[in-house]
Write a protein that holds these residues in place. Sequence first.
Motif, PDB file in Angstrom:
ATOM      1  N   GLY A   1       0.797  -1.217   0.000  1.00  0.00           N
ATOM      2  CA  GLY A   1       0.000   0.000   0.000  1.00  0.00           C
ATOM      3  C   GLY A   1       0.831   1.269   0.000  1.00  0.00           C
ATOM      4  N   SER A   2       2.147   1.137  -0.172  1.00  0.00           N
ATOM      5  CA  SER A   2       3.030   2.303  -0.139  1.00  0.00           C
ATOM      6  C   SER A   2       3.319   2.881  -1.519  1.00  0.00           C
ATOM      7  N   GLY A   3       2.670   2.366  -2.557  1.00  0.00           N
ATOM      8  CA  GLY A   3       2.876   2.896  -3.898  1.00  0.00           C
ATOM      9  C   GLY A   3       4.012   2.236  -4.643  1.00  0.00           C
TER      10      GLY A   3
ATOM     11  N   GLU B   1      -2.009   6.391   5.695  1.00  0.00           N
ATOM     12  CA  GLU B   1      -2.479   6.246   4.319  1.00  0.00           C
ATOM     13  C   GLU B   1      -2.113   4.891   3.729  1.00  0.00           C
ATOM     14  N   ALA B   2      -0.942   4.358   4.080  1.00  0.00           N
ATOM     15  CA  ALA B   2      -0.513   3.075   3.528  1.00  0.00           C
ATOM     16  C   ALA B   2      -1.438   1.944   3.967  1.00  0.00           C
TER      17      ALA B   2
ATOM     18  N   SER C   1      -0.706  13.136   6.690  1.00  0.00           N
ATOM     19  CA  SER C   1      -2.097  13.306   7.093  1.00  0.00           C
ATOM     20  C   SER C   1      -2.380  12.505   8.356  1.00  0.00           C
ATOM     21  N   TYR C   2      -3.148  13.088   9.263  1.00  0.00           N
ATOM     22  CA  TYR C   2      -3.641  12.461  10.492  1.00  0.00           C
ATOM     23  C   TYR C   2      -2.577  12.303  11.582  1.00  0.00           C
TER      24      TYR C   2
ATOM     25  N   TRP D   1      -6.668  15.652   7.105  1.00  0.00           N
ATOM     26  CA  TRP D   1      -6.226  15.302   5.754  1.00  0.00           C
ATOM     27  C   TRP D   1      -5.408  16.438   5.153  1.00  0.00           C
ATOM     28  N   LYS D   2      -4.209  16.127   4.607  1.00  0.00           N
ATOM     29  CA  LYS D   2      -3.318  17.141   4.048  1.00  0.00           C
ATOM     30  C   LYS D   2      -3.108  16.975   2.549  1.00  0.00           C
ATOM     31  N   GLY D   3      -3.806  16.033   1.956  1.00  0.00           N
ATOM     32  CA  GLY D   3      -3.638  15.789   0.533  1.00  0.00           C
ATOM     33  C   GLY D   3      -4.501  16.690  -0.314  1.00  0.00           C
TER      34      GLY D   3
END
Length: 422
Positions: free
Chosen positions: A107-109, A181-182, A326-327, A333-335
Amino acid sequence: MLQYHLRSFRRLLIALLLFSTLMILVNTTFFSTPSSSNTNQTRIDSENIIIGKKNEVKKTKLLKLKFSLAKRFVRRPWADHPDCSNFTIRRTVERNLPPAALASFPGSGNTWVRGLIEAASGIYTGSIYKDANLYLHGFWGELADWDAGVTCVQKTHDSGAGHIKSFSGGRSIFLNRNPYEAILSFHNFLYGGHTGHAPSSNFQRPEWPDFLVDQTRRWLATAVNWTQYSTDLLTIHYEDLKENPRPHLRRILHFLQLPIDERRLDCIQRHPPKKFHRKSRTEGQPDLANRVFPERIRPLLDRAIRYVDYLTQKTGNGAIPLDRYSYYNKSSWKGPVPTSVAQNQTWMEWISDQWGFRVESFLKDPLTNMLQEEAKTNIFYSWKIPFEPKYAESNDLEHDFNSGPPVFIQRIRREKSLTKVP
């Protein structure tokens, strides 16, 4: 008559399967031969000048690249853009490149970053998993043996000491991402594949907090192990790549001893790869922390983040960009503002996505299944994460992550032990 048509259809399916298998074997086995120079890939055997973080001039010895003659594995990442259509992505011949891990928590891209590396280097990336779904989407190094030496990096989510050492003794790029997020991204992957989403109703399930604790420990263990056991380590932050990929792709190519082509980086900037970059949900993100991350869980996540930040700086790889997490530390949320973006897919890509993940998640529940499997095997919680005693929050970390599995797993184990009693 019906039986005749069914038999004919079955023969056709078998023939297609055999033909596909034969083509993969032919191209992976018989075409790994040395190649002459490629017009789009410059063979540079001397030294390449690199500008470092402090603008000092560094020199690094570049690898001697020899590309395969197999035309089937030549892909043009910007075929629809005339200004960049001449660039290609290819395999090298066998044993041309030393193994180098592209390691991350799920989930880290990782897959998105692989697309960036392929576009920047002109060389395919590989994987220890051999995911046929990714192969169908154009990652044509996916089915090659990870240690065959034909790909420039190899994707992995494993973090055992022996596994890390298998990559040229510990040569690795560790991709780090905000665990808030991940973990959500990995949760989406379990139910929706590389680009879909999991049902938001999962956030209300009683086992959801234990899933968060379990995955936070896995995120932390992944970062600690790759930092501890790697002998040659480059840490890259997902948030940095997302904001401005160019300087960090230069760092990656420098680390891999590959030539840096600024024209390719220009093309990435103008036409960034979009596959496997999951689009955000359209519902509002600011209140997500209150719905998804219970108040008792967030201090655990924050402490894990601070410890990984400590380790990252200790290895000389720079601090985590906490201002974009974020969080973290009770932030929101900062995105960017989520938008609904239509995704262009071929019919083959759509079928592989649907069959590979959505049908599977319909037949079984991945979230509960993961916790149940851990309760049965008792592998992940049988060892402790090695925290440095001198670190200020080491006692809290020991309590958070080395004091046993979450409640849900403990309950399953108790129920299992009770059923064995005569």
